[in-house]
Design an enzyme around this catalytic site. Structure first.
Site, mmCIF file in Angstrom:
data_model
loop_
_atom_site.group_PDB
_atom_site.id
_atom_site.type_symbol
_atom_site.label_atom_id
_atom_site.label_comp_id
_atom_site.label_asym_id
_atom_site.label_seq_id
_atom_site.Cartn_x
_atom_site.Cartn_y
_atom_site.Cartn_z
ATOM 1 C CB ALA A 63 -0.921 0.129 1.230
ATOM 2 N N GLY A 106 0.726 -4.966 0.792
ATOM 3 C CA GLY A 106 -0.606 -5.049 0.005
ATOM 4 C C GLY A 106 -0.354 -5.677 -1.390
ATOM 5 C CD GLU A 109 -2.504 -7.210 3.058
ATOM 6 O OE1 GLU A 109 -2.182 -6.127 2.538
ATOM 7 O OE2 GLU A 109 -3.011 -7.501 4.280
ATOM 8 C CD GLU A 129 1.823 -5.466 5.630
ATOM 9 O OE1 GLU A 129 2.489 -6.357 6.152
ATOM 10 O OE2 GLU A 129 1.022 -5.437 4.604
#
Ligand code: HXC
Length: 255
Positions: A63, A106, A109, A129
């Site tokens: 992200a 992300g 993910e 993260e």
């Protein structure tokens, strides 16, 4: 579109993440552009498979940290930050991740929201993260644990270490590892193969496999059997079985 590139060849749509200056970090704009582009294609009966890829160097480094960094908890909750990605997970069209280089946070993910994962030798997977003072937020604690088991998921999420393509394949995150320059061709060939089968059977197969992550064995096998029965209402089932008996190639029509 600023952040993605889309190409269509017959029944296969390839989406390329394209924010090279930030290693394809998944910003809100990218998510919106991706969903807006794929939503109508997901509803298009002439589309049979998506391929999601990055560049030769990076799939996605997570992200967008710059975008997130200044937000408050109230902002995050008010926006329900990342909730939009669940729409990607709920698309009915099968999707194949073609991964070169980093698939972190992300990015990893997003890979886990795909049905097949073709990884190059150079691919690197991880949920780092914890190093940013947060945790995975696009399903990583849930999907990674279901896919690779608690021991490996805890290792990756608590230490923030990465794993290479071979470890990811051994762990059940990756379907196939191929040489880097074969990633996109392999993913595209697999997509064309999937897209040529009958849509009702392909959708049913995906839903049944994913149901295995959601439910117990008795319920899951009952669900599978009922779906199997229902496929006998399709023309594709008659065509597939007739073609086999007549020793010819089937011509599936998606109905
Ligand atoms: C924003 C990013 C970024 C990211 C890289 N960049 N990753 N920008 N968000 N996730 C930017 C860098 O700031 C840099 O910009 C440029 O991309 C190149 O990155 P470098 O770090 O210089 O490249 P390199 O040295 O090759 O290192 C590659 C890397 C590293 C190991 C992948 O970039 C990295 O660790 N990135 C962050 C990975 C990560 O933590 N992902 C998880 C994010 S959080 P400049 O301007 O300096 O050139 C997440 C979910 C969070 O995904 C959920 C919370 C709720």
């Amino acid at each position: 579109m600023n952040t993605i590139k889309i190409e269509r060849h017959n029944r296969v749509v390839t989406v390329r993440l394209h924010r090279p200056h930030v290693l394809n970090a998944l910003s809100g704009e990218l998510m919106t552009e991706l969903l807006d582009a794929l939503r109508p294609l997901d509803a298009d009966p002439e589309v049979g498979c998506f391929v999601v890829t990055g560049s030769e160097k990076v799939f996605a480094a997570g992200a967008d940290i710059r975008e997130m960094s200044g937000k408050s908890a109230v902002d995050m909750a008010a926006e329900d930050y990342f909730a939009g990605w669940e729409e990607f997970a709920s698309f009915r069209t099968p999707r194949i991740a073609a991964v070169n280089g980093y698939a972190l946070g992300g990015g990893c993910e997003l890979v886990m929201m795909c049905d097949l994962v073709i990884a190059g030798e150079s691919a690197v997977f991880g949920q780092p993260e914890i190093k940013l003072g947060v945790i995975p937020g696009i399903g990583g604690t849930q999907r990674l644990t279901r896919l690779v088991g608690r021991a490996k998921a805890m290792d990756l999420i608590l230490t923030g270490r990465t794993m290479d393509a071979h470890e990811a394949e051994r762990s059940g995150l990756v379907s196939r590892v191929v040489p880097d320059d074969r990633v996109l061709p392999t993913a595209t060939e697999a997509a064309a193969t999937v897209a040529a089968y009958g849509t009702p059977a392909v959708r049913a197969a995906r839903e049944c496999v994913d149901r295995a992550l959601e439910t117990g064995l008795t319920e899951g096998t009952l669900f599978e059997r009922r779906v199997f029965h229902a496929l006998f209402a399709t023309e594709d089932q008659k065509e597939g079985m007739s073609a086999f008996l007549e020793k010819r190639e089937p011509n599936f029509r998606g109905c």
